[in-house]
Design a protein around this motif. Structure first.
Motif, PDB file in Angstrom:
ATOM      1  N   ALA A 432       0.819  -1.210   0.000  1.00 22.31           N
ATOM      2  CA  ALA A 432       0.000   0.000   0.000  1.00 22.31           C
ATOM      3  C   ALA A 432       0.852   1.260   0.000  1.00 22.31           C
ATOM      4  N   PRO A 433       0.562   2.229  -0.875  1.00 21.71           N
ATOM      5  CA  PRO A 433       1.180   3.549  -0.743  1.00 21.71           C
ATOM      6  C   PRO A 433       0.821   4.148   0.608  1.00 21.71           C
ATOM      7  N   GLN A 434       1.767   4.775   1.264  1.00 21.24           N
ATOM      8  CA  GLN A 434       1.560   5.273   2.616  1.00 21.24           C
ATOM      9  C   GLN A 434       0.362   6.221   2.706  1.00 21.24           C
ATOM     10  N   ALA A 435       0.173   7.039   1.694  1.00 19.82           N
ATOM     11  CA  ALA A 435      -0.915   8.022   1.723  1.00 19.82           C
ATOM     12  C   ALA A 435      -2.284   7.402   1.457  1.00 19.82           C
ATOM     13  N   PHE A 436      -2.323   6.135   1.075  1.00 21.61           N
ATOM     14  CA  PHE A 436      -3.594   5.468   0.767  1.00 21.61           C
ATOM     15  C   PHE A 436      -3.737   4.171   1.576  1.00 21.61           C
ATOM     16  N   ALA A 437      -3.234   4.174   2.808  1.00 21.11           N
ATOM     17  CA  ALA A 437      -3.145   2.931   3.578  1.00 21.11           C
ATOM     18  C   ALA A 437      -4.479   2.205   3.678  1.00 21.11           C
ATOM     19  N   SER A 438      -5.463   2.839   4.320  1.00 22.03           N
ATOM     20  CA  SER A 438      -6.766   2.181   4.472  1.00 22.03           C
ATOM     21  C   SER A 438      -7.459   2.033   3.120  1.00 22.03           C
ATOM     22  N   GLN A 439      -7.248   2.985   2.234  1.00 21.65           N
ATOM     23  CA  GLN A 439      -7.936   2.938   0.952  1.00 21.65           C
ATOM     24  C   GLN A 439      -7.396   1.842   0.045  1.00 21.65           C
ATOM     25  N   THR A 440      -6.125   1.480   0.197  1.00 23.72           N
ATOM     26  CA  THR A 440      -5.605   0.383  -0.603  1.00 23.72           C
ATOM     27  C   THR A 440      -6.207  -0.934  -0.138  1.00 23.72           C
ATOM     28  N   MET A 441      -6.432  -1.089   1.171  1.00 22.24           N
ATOM     29  CA  MET A 441      -7.158  -2.257   1.640  1.00 22.24           C
ATOM     30  C   MET A 441      -8.568  -2.246   1.064  1.00 22.24           C
ATOM     31  N   SER A 442      -9.156  -1.067   0.925  1.00 16.90           N
ATOM     32  CA  SER A 442     -10.458  -0.975   0.268  1.00 16.90           C
ATOM     33  C   SER A 442     -10.367  -1.470  -1.171  1.00 16.90           C
ATOM     34  N   LEU A 443      -9.221  -1.210  -1.818  1.00 16.66           N
ATOM     35  CA  LEU A 443      -9.047  -1.676  -3.187  1.00 16.66           C
ATOM     36  C   LEU A 443      -9.066  -3.197  -3.250  1.00 16.66           C
ATOM     37  N   TRP A 444      -8.484  -3.864  -2.225  1.00 22.11           N
ATOM     38  CA  TRP A 444      -8.566  -5.327  -2.167  1.00 22.11           C
ATOM     39  C   TRP A 444     -10.023  -5.757  -2.074  1.00 22.11           C
ATOM     40  N   PHE A 445     -10.806  -5.037  -1.283  1.00 22.45           N
ATOM     41  CA  PHE A 445     -12.211  -5.393  -1.151  1.00 22.45           C
ATOM     42  C   PHE A 445     -13.009  -5.030  -2.403  1.00 22.45           C
ATOM     43  N   LEU A 446     -12.487  -4.109  -3.209  1.00 18.14           N
ATOM     44  CA  LEU A 446     -13.129  -3.861  -4.501  1.00 18.14           C
ATOM     45  C   LEU A 446     -12.997  -5.078  -5.418  1.00 18.14           C
ATOM     46  N   SER A 447     -11.949  -5.879  -5.213  1.00 18.55           N
ATOM     47  CA  SER A 447     -11.858  -7.121  -5.982  1.00 18.55           C
ATOM     48  C   SER A 447     -13.001  -8.057  -5.587  1.00 18.55           C
ATOM     49  N   LEU A 448     -13.393  -8.006  -4.318  1.00 18.12           N
ATOM     50  CA  LEU A 448     -14.542  -8.803  -3.872  1.00 18.12           C
ATOM     51  C   LEU A 448     -15.833  -8.252  -4.454  1.00 18.12           C
ATOM     52  N   ALA A 449     -15.922  -6.918  -4.561  1.00 14.50           N
ATOM     53  CA  ALA A 449     -17.106  -6.305  -5.172  1.00 14.50           C
ATOM     54  C   ALA A 449     -17.223  -6.728  -6.636  1.00 14.50           C
ATOM     55  N   LEU A 450     -16.090  -6.700  -7.358  1.00 15.09           N
ATOM     56  CA  LEU A 450     -16.109  -7.091  -8.767  1.00 15.09           C
ATOM     57  C   LEU A 450     -16.467  -8.570  -8.915  1.00 15.09           C
ATOM     58  N   ALA A 451     -15.935  -9.409  -8.019  1.00 18.50           N
ATOM     59  CA  ALA A 451     -16.279 -10.831  -8.052  1.00 18.50           C
ATOM     60  C   ALA A 451     -17.784 -11.026  -7.862  1.00 18.50           C
ATOM     61  N   ASN A 452     -18.350 -10.291  -6.912  1.00 19.15           N
ATOM     62  CA  ASN A 452     -19.792 -10.372  -6.684  1.00 19.15           C
ATOM     63  C   ASN A 452     -20.574  -9.789  -7.847  1.00 19.15           C
ATOM     64  N   GLY A 453     -20.066  -8.687  -8.429  1.00 19.46           N
ATOM     65  CA  GLY A 453     -20.754  -8.077  -9.554  1.00 19.46           C
ATOM     66  C   GLY A 453     -20.831  -9.015 -10.752  1.00 19.46           C
ATOM     67  N   ILE A 454     -19.719  -9.710 -11.031  1.00 19.05           N
ATOM     68  CA  ILE A 454     -19.724 -10.699 -12.114  1.00 19.05           C
ATOM     69  C   ILE A 454     -20.652 -11.851 -11.763  1.00 19.05           C
ATOM     70  N   GLN A 455     -20.578 -12.285 -10.496  1.00 19.29           N
ATOM     71  CA  GLN A 455     -21.432 -13.374 -10.052  1.00 19.29           C
ATOM     72  C   GLN A 455     -22.910 -13.021 -10.197  1.00 19.29           C
ATOM     73  N   ALA A 456     -23.265 -11.758  -9.904  1.00 19.08           N
ATOM     74  CA  ALA A 456     -24.670 -11.341  -9.973  1.00 19.08           C
ATOM     75  C   ALA A 456     -25.257 -11.553 -11.367  1.00 19.08           C
ATOM     76  N   GLN A 457     -24.407 -11.488 -12.384  1.00 17.28           N
ATOM     77  CA  GLN A 457     -24.872 -11.744 -13.750  1.00 17.28           C
ATOM     78  C   GLN A 457     -24.799 -13.233 -14.102  1.00 17.28           C
ATOM     79  N   THR A 458     -23.707 -13.866 -13.696  1.00 16.21           N
ATOM     80  CA  THR A 458     -23.484 -15.268 -14.076  1.00 16.21           C
ATOM     81  C   THR A 458     -24.508 -16.206 -13.445  1.00 16.21           C
ATOM     82  N   VAL A 459     -24.857 -15.957 -12.171  1.00 11.86           N
ATOM     83  CA  VAL A 459     -25.772 -16.879 -11.480  1.00 11.86           C
ATOM     84  C   VAL A 459     -27.167 -16.885 -12.095  1.00 11.86           C
ATOM     85  N   LYS A 460     -27.460 -15.897 -12.946  1.00 13.01           N
ATOM     86  CA  LYS A 460     -28.749 -15.924 -13.641  1.00 13.01           C
ATOM     87  C   LYS A 460     -28.860 -17.147 -14.550  1.00 13.01           C
ATOM     88  N   LEU A 461     -27.698 -17.712 -14.918  1.00 13.20           N
ATOM     89  CA  LEU A 461     -27.688 -18.925 -15.748  1.00 13.20           C
ATOM     90  C   LEU A 461     -27.940 -20.180 -14.923  1.00 13.20           C
TER      91      LEU A 461
END
Length: 500
Positions: A432-461
């Motif tokens: 993490a860049p020092q100036a974005f410490a907590s926000q970079t951890m948020s970026l890791w959780f954005l990967s979880l958001a994207l995983a869920n976002g893709i899942q929200a479409q895929t599970v319709k199948l």
């Protein structure tokens, strides 16, 4: 406002004797793990029955959705939870500070679960909104607080995150057992009530153990200037009111349907990480060395998306499959389908200390963080490929598979989760860049958001194609991503230094 001796400023560092007080780890790890035990108890306890609640008939206390829609809405809720984590990281860095962000997040989560205990559709949606906001405040910041307990070169760091993950999976194991039994025997809203009580207990122990936390301050680490803070607070309040009013208006005129809301969240989940990476790459507060660390982080981000796309379906399509096509008796005893989710937590509780011990024994000889993540992604893909076997060769959907198929799938998924999440979160706090410490951890959780976002479409199948095709294709994609990360290992080792 001046402080008196009765209201001391919290110490930036814990007492010196805390450093090895918890199984060789800082005592603050016990406080943060305890909070996550109860947060995961409430969150995953509710998650284990949420898709079943959505799919159950209205006459039986459910929402009357078809299985594909129930899984899609459940995934959309997960998308919203992790999208809000971006705001949670920013609020901690600029306004609240990590300690207060986690505290207020826990309070919102508890209020959300109490709202869901009220058996009306309106309170269900209100509760999910509160839980989303609260988890967005709590989740990225509590993980960052774990990272602050260690120096960057401390070799206990990965082992500490593994113990942290073992602790929170105690909650992941116990939550579905309690909420699942209550939902099956007493009603869904009784299960939501248990989740509310669990989060309340987590808050109590967090406040009681606060003196053992590193970096605990009332002020944010990179606080805005007073005028900027007032302007930011006004903007947040006005923006929240405008968004809520617009949502109500669009719903009233019939434009904002559930399907469109899910689609909007998926689009946002794709755009948000692109924007966020761009901002950090271009920020003048990020040094060239830190910018170099962000490039390999992109690869880890993709690996996290691929794995968590599989993982989150343990609480949607896998639970739906268990409720219709898996045995729910073992040794003559009947159990709710939601109890399968507890198997995932049980395996992680059992395996996390083993993984932590292996890493601690290997020391500097342990696999590189990128390889740990790659192995985890491959295990996630194999957990879905395993489901091809019991779901193939059936002329209709009336078959029942043995308990051990889903349990075996969760075993692979649990081990993969330990490798991906502990190594991923640990690497994030290092890169993490020092100036974005907590926000970079948020970026890791954005990967979880994207995983869920893709899942929200895929599970319709799900239910539209054969189960063997559904699990086979998704599992194969995850395995391919894991192999690609391994192929990039030499470059990742060079560019991720000093992360080993």
């Amino acid at each position: 406002m001046s402080r008196t001796t009765t209201d001391p400023e919290p110490a930036a560092e814990p007492p010196p004797g805390d450093d090895t007080a918890f199984f060789g780890q800082p005592r603050g790890l016990l406080t943060l793990s305890g909070l996550e035990v109860w947060e995961r108890f409430s969150f995953l306890g509710m998650q284990a029955i949420l898709v079943l609640f959505f799919a159950d008939t209205v006459a039986h206390g459910g929402m009357g959705m078809d299985p594909g829609t129930a899984a899609s809405v459940s995934a959309a809720y997960g998308t919203l939870v992790y999208l809000v984590s971006v705001a949670g990281g920013w609020l901690a860095d600029r306004i609240l500070g990590s300690y207060r962000a986690v505290l207020w997040g826990g309070i919102l989560i508890a209020c959300g679960h109490y709202s869901m205990a009220v058996p009306t559709p309106t309170m269900t949606w209100v509760g999910l909104g509160l839980i989303s906001a609260g988890t967005g405040l709590l989740k990225p910041n509590v993980a960052s607080m774990v990272g602050k307990l260690y120096r960057t070169d401390d070799e206990r760091r990965d082992a500490g995150f593994a113990l942290y993950y073992m602790g929170i999976n105690i909650g992941a194991f116990a939550g579905p057992l309690i909420t699942g039994w209550l939902g099956d025997h007493k009603g869904w809203h009784w299960g939501f009530s248990a989740a509310a009580i669990g989060m309340t207990l987590g808050l109590i122990q967090y406040v009681a153990g606060r003196r053992h936390l590193a970096g605990r301050k009332n002020a944010a680490e990179y606080a805005l200037a007073p005028e900027g803070m007032r302007r930011a607070v006004r903007t947040i309040i006005v923006g929240a009111v405008v968004v809520a009013a617009l949502a109500v208006l669009l719903s009233a005129v019939g434009w904002l349907t559930m399907d469109r809301f899910v689609d909007c969240l998926t689009v946002i989940s794709v755009i948000a990480p692109i924007v966020y990476f761009t901002v950090m790459f271009r920020s003048p507060r990020v040094t060239p060395e830190e910018r170099g660390h962000l490039r390999p982080y992109l690869v880890l981000f993709v690996g996290s998306v691929a794995f968590n796309f599989i993982l989150f379906q343990a609480y949607s399509t896998m639970i739906l499959l268990a409720s219709t096509n898996a045995e729910t008796t073992i040794f003559g005893l009947h159990f709710p389908a939601s109890w399968y989710a507890s198997a995932l937590g049980a395996f992680e509780v059992a395996l996390a200390p083993v993984v932590a011990g292996v890493w601690a024994r290997m020391g500097p000889r342990q696999p590189h963080a990128s390889n740990k993540i790659a192995f985890g992604v491959i295990l996630g893909g194999l957990s879905f490929l395993l489901m091809v076997l019991p779901t193939s060769g059936h002329s209709d959907d009336t078959y029942k598979m043995a308990v051990w198929w889903i349990v075996g799938s969760y075993l692979l998924l649990g081990l993969g989760d330990i490798l991906v999440e502990t190594s991923g979160m640990s690497a994030t706090t290092k890169l993490a860049p020092q100036a974005f410490a907590s926000q970079t951890m948020s970026l890791w959780f954005l990967s979880l958001a994207l995983a869920n976002g893709i899942q929200a479409q895929t599970v319709k199948l799900y239910g539209e194609v054969s189960n063997s095709a559904y699990f086979g294709v998704n599992g194969a994609i995850a395995v391919a991503v894991g192999i690609a990360v391994i192929a990039l290992a030499p470059w990742l080792r060079r560019t991720m230094h000093p992360v080993h």
